[in-house]
Write an enzyme that holds these catalytic residues in place. Structure first.
Site, PDB file in Angstrom:
ATOM      1  N   LYS A   1     -19.250  13.837 -18.442  1.00 41.06           N
ATOM      2  CA  LYS A   1     -18.224  12.782 -18.500  1.00 41.06           C
ATOM      3  C   LYS A   1     -17.836  12.455 -19.948  1.00 41.06           C
ATOM      4  CE  LYS A   1     -15.960   9.940 -15.870  1.00 41.06           C
ATOM      5  NZ  LYS A   1     -15.390  10.358 -14.588  1.00 41.06           N
TER       6      LYS A   1
ATOM      7  N   CYS B   1     -40.950  10.721 -24.391  1.00 44.08           N
ATOM      8  CA  CYS B   1     -41.524   9.651 -23.567  1.00 44.08           C
ATOM      9  C   CYS B   1     -42.445  10.238 -22.485  1.00 44.08           C
ATOM     10  CB  CYS B   1     -40.417   8.760 -23.004  1.00 44.08           C
ATOM     11  SG  CYS B   1     -41.074   7.202 -22.395  1.00 44.08           S
ATOM     12  N   TYR B   2     -42.058  10.159 -21.213  1.00 45.99           N
ATOM     13  CA  TYR B   2     -42.905  10.773 -20.188  1.00 45.99           C
ATOM     14  C   TYR B   2     -43.116  12.255 -20.494  1.00 45.99           C
ATOM     15  CZ  TYR B   2     -44.591  12.356 -15.611  1.00 45.99           C
ATOM     16  OH  TYR B   2     -45.337  12.913 -14.601  1.00 45.99           O
TER      17      TYR B   2
ATOM     18  N   HIS C   1     -37.529   7.170 -27.793  1.00 44.11           N
ATOM     19  CA  HIS C   1     -36.291   7.811 -27.329  1.00 44.11           C
ATOM     20  C   HIS C   1     -35.340   8.070 -28.505  1.00 44.11           C
ATOM     21  CE1 HIS C   1     -36.934   7.458 -22.984  1.00 44.11           C
ATOM     22  NE2 HIS C   1     -37.637   6.389 -23.299  1.00 44.11           N
TER      23      HIS C   1
ATOM     24  N   GLU D   1     -32.716   9.696 -28.473  1.00 43.50           N
ATOM     25  CA  GLU D   1     -31.327   9.824 -28.005  1.00 43.50           C
ATOM     26  C   GLU D   1     -30.562   8.503 -27.967  1.00 43.50           C
ATOM     27  OE1 GLU D   1     -34.065  10.084 -26.295  1.00 43.50           O
ATOM     28  OE2 GLU D   1     -33.903   9.238 -24.291  1.00 43.50           O
TER      29      GLU D   1
ATOM     30  N   GLY E   1     -39.429   9.422 -17.844  1.00 46.36           N
ATOM     31  CA  GLY E   1     -39.477   9.209 -16.400  1.00 46.36           C
ATOM     32  C   GLY E   1     -40.365   8.017 -16.121  1.00 46.36           C
TER      33      GLY E   1
ATOM     34  N   SER F   1      -4.778  11.073 -10.191  1.00 43.02           N
ATOM     35  CA  SER F   1      -5.152   9.757  -9.680  1.00 43.02           C
ATOM     36  C   SER F   1      -5.028   8.685 -10.750  1.00 43.02           C
ATOM     37  CB  SER F   1      -6.597   9.800  -9.191  1.00 43.02           C
ATOM     38  OG  SER F   1      -7.473   9.879 -10.309  1.00 43.02           O
ATOM     39  N   GLY F   2      -4.928   9.120 -12.013  1.00 42.63           N
ATOM     40  CA  GLY F   2      -4.944   8.126 -13.085  1.00 42.63           C
ATOM     41  C   GLY F   2      -6.345   7.912 -13.616  1.00 42.63           C
ATOM     42  N   GLY F   3      -7.346   8.497 -12.950  1.00 42.95           N
ATOM     43  CA  GLY F   3      -8.717   8.443 -13.456  1.00 42.95           C
ATOM     44  C   GLY F   3      -8.885   9.426 -14.614  1.00 42.95           C
ATOM     45  N   VAL F   4     -10.039   9.362 -15.257  1.00 43.17           N
ATOM     46  CA  VAL F   4     -10.252  10.172 -16.452  1.00 43.17           C
ATOM     47  C   VAL F   4     -10.211  11.674 -16.131  1.00 43.17           C
ATOM     48  CG1 VAL F   4     -11.787  10.574 -18.396  1.00 43.17           C
ATOM     49  CG2 VAL F   4     -11.815   8.361 -17.257  1.00 43.17           C
ATOM     50  N   ASP F   5     -10.953  12.068 -15.114  1.00 41.08           N
ATOM     51  CA  ASP F   5     -11.113  13.505 -14.869  1.00 41.08           C
ATOM     52  C   ASP F   5      -9.786  14.181 -14.515  1.00 41.08           C
ATOM     53  OD1 ASP F   5     -13.709  12.794 -15.243  1.00 41.08           O
ATOM     54  OD2 ASP F   5     -14.296  12.976 -13.135  1.00 41.08           O
ATOM     55  N   SER F   6      -9.072  13.609 -13.559  1.00 44.54           N
ATOM     56  CA  SER F   6      -7.838  14.291 -13.155  1.00 44.54           C
ATOM     57  C   SER F   6      -6.804  14.222 -14.281  1.00 44.54           C
ATOM     58  CB  SER F   6      -7.284  13.746 -11.843  1.00 44.54           C
ATOM     59  OG  SER F   6      -6.760  12.456 -11.993  1.00 44.54           O
ATOM     60  N   SER F   7      -6.847  13.153 -15.080  1.00 45.92           N
ATOM     61  CA  SER F   7      -5.872  13.051 -16.180  1.00 45.92           C
ATOM     62  C   SER F   7      -6.130  14.119 -17.230  1.00 45.92           C
ATOM     63  CB  SER F   7      -5.940  11.682 -16.852  1.00 45.92           C
ATOM     64  OG  SER F   7      -5.621  10.685 -15.930  1.00 45.92           O
TER      65      SER F   7
END
Ligand code: XMP
Length: 521
Positions: A368, A81-82, A168, A170, A54, A222-228
């Protein structure tokens, strides 16, 4: 109860990344704000807790702090880190401003391999980003790694199962970071690793099948990732009981409508009913003469719903409506209300005339990155799976002033060139690629409403100016204009003015958010 790791978010930029890495260890992980109550943590009973980085200084009383009880729950805690400084400070160690800040790839010397650093090399490269440091460890702790300017790059109190990394792990630049995270998750936390994408895909398909039975399902694609990905999961589960309606509003990126049809349409790979509505002209007609950005958004959102409703009416009553809601939407909008908020954001509201009984949100538990992984597992092409965010109102929010078919074509062509060149620059290593620190969050071409005089051959031109935008961002709430290499901007500019009709100038947008927004409307 499913084993899980809890990530408490102290405002750092890599928080989602930490969760993703834990899940890459096949352990389920959730990110919650640092204000999560001790009682809620106990109820969740995670196998381990990770405190994120942070931007604050822990000795500043206005900074986010943690209840000391957090370290007494008997649940292993890893501070990063923080989070590391917070652990040290809360438990009586000393944190102060470091004489020298460390930023970027840094070599640490590992001095103790009894705990989380057991499998890493004696000297290993990690990603540092700090101006404060742990000057003295709390009682019961020992420093396990250091750099020449940071005496406590890592510390541990194995008896209490408390661990801290100043760096970090990650970030991919931490060369052995995954070993360290995995040592925490599989060591003190005792996880077994029961969270796998294959099993997620299979169990989702099975549970959707059970739930839907022989019911009918409708999905706005919609052609976006999620709806596809949501659509493909449903199609694998219930095949032709699913109908996907894809509204082409004429504001998609170049060739996008055809790409979506190629994947989901009759020639594609999936078993479903696909309806493409070519509503381009209808949207352009509605948008004619409208210049005010909010008015444009409203028209696009409302028209989308109307078109969708008309198609839904033709299909008749359905049992389920599919939504591509993902986990960050659930967290952002508060459990329960997410579906409505997400669809609002995407298409301007839930249709009021679609006759359905229940909403299905098959991706509610995924981040995501996991949605992308699931998409790849389900056979979706990489260019769709790694698509950058694209707003529901599409190019309607990337054309300043009136939207016309001619302007849409200009911005589509310019944007396609820009995306091509960014991909080439990433491949050549000129800019950090997707997933690397400093990678672009979003980039696109927009059309300013400005026309100006230029010269082409022996002729005077009076044509449009295209604006290029590229931002880095961690959460899309704030963003910085990316420092693209000049050679990339130069090449894109030259290609756009040469290849796209009616453009004689190209600008690069140097503004951050705030004061600008990411979109250009
Ligand atoms: P702004 O322009 O507000 O954008 O800085 C922040 C992020 O949100 C996206 N965006 C939208 N996404 N529907 C969407 O689904 C919308 O109406 C919308 N408006 C902005 C934008 O692309 C950026 O990622």
């Amino acid at each position: 109860m499913r084993e899980s790791i809890l990530v408490l978010d102290f405002g750092g930029q890599y928080n989602q990344l930490i969760a993703r890495r834990v899940r890459e260890c096949n352990v389920y992980c959730e990110v919650h704000p640092y204000t999560m109550k001790i009682e809620e943590i106990k109820a969740m009973a995670p196998k381990g807790i990770i405190l994120t980085g942070g931007p604050n200084s822990v000795y500043d009383m206005a900074s986010p702090h943690a209840e000391p009880e957090l370290f007494e729950l008997g649940i292993p805690v890893l501070g990063i880190c923080y989070g590391a400084q917070l652990m040290a400070w809360t438990l009586g160690g000393k944190v102060s401003t470091a004489p020298v800040s460390e930023y970027g790839k840094t070599e640490v010397m590992v001095s103790d391999k009894d705990g989380l650093l057991k499998d890493v090399s004696d000297r290993t490269i990690v990603w540092m980003s700090h101006t404060d440091y742990i000057e003295a460890v709390p009682e019961g702790f020992k420093a396990t790694a250091s750099t020449p300017v940071c005496p406590v790059a890592a510390m541990e109190n194995d008896a209490k199962k408390l661990y801290a990394f100043q760096y970090h792990p990650e970030v991919t630049h931490s060369e052995e970071g995954m070993k360290m995270l995995s040592a925490f998750v599989y060591g003190p936390c005792g996880c077994k690793g029961d969270w796998k994408m294959d099993s997620f895909v299979e169990s989702s398909i099975e549970s959707i099948r059970q739930k839907v039975g022989d019911g009918k399902v409708l999905c706005a694609l919609s052609g976006g990732v999620d709806s596809s990905v949501a659509a493909v999961l449903l199609s694998k589960a219930v095949g032709k009981q699913l109908t996907c309606v894809f509204v082409d509003h004429g504001l998609l990126r170049k060739n996008e409508g055809d790409e979506v049809e190629a994947i989901f349409g009759p020639e594609g790979n999936y078993d479903l009913n696909f309806i493409r509505v070519n509503a381009q002209q209808r949207f352009y007609d509605k948008l004619a003469g409208v210049t005010e950005p909010e008015a444009k958004r409203k028209i696009i959102g409302e028209e989308f719903i109307r078109v969708f409703e008309e198609e839904a009416k033709k299909i008749g009553a359905v049992d389920y409506l599919v939504q591509g809601t993902i986990y960050p939407d659930v967290i952002e909008s508060g459990l329960g209300k997410s579906a409505v908020i997400k669809s609002h954001h995407n298409v301007g509201g839930l249709p009021d005339y679609v006759d359905f009984k229940e909403i299905i949100e098959p991706l509610r538990m995924l981040f995501k990155e996991e949605v992308r992984k699931a998409g790849l597992k389900l056979g979706l092409p990489e260019n769709l799976v790694y698509r950058q965010p694209f707003p529901g109102p599409g190019l309607g929010v990337r054309i300043v002033g009136e939207v016309t078919a001619e302007k849409v074509k200009i911005v589509q062509d310019a944007d396609a060139i820009y995306r091509e060149e960014i991909a080439a620059a990433e491949a050549e290593g000129l800019i950090p690629a997707y997933g690397q620190p400093g990678a672009l969050g979003q980039y696109f071409a927009a059309l300013t409403n400005m026309r100006s005089v230029g010269v082409m051959g022996d002729f005077r031109t009076y044509d449009y100016a295209v604006a290029l935008r590229a931002v880095t961002t961690s959460d899309f709430m704030t963003a910085e204009s990316a420092h693209l290499p000049w050679e990339v901007i130069e090449k894109v500019t030259s290609r756009i003015v040469n290849e796209v009709d009616h453009v004689n100038r190209v600008f690069y947008d140097c503004t951050g958010k705030p004061p600008a927004t990411i979109e250009f409307e």
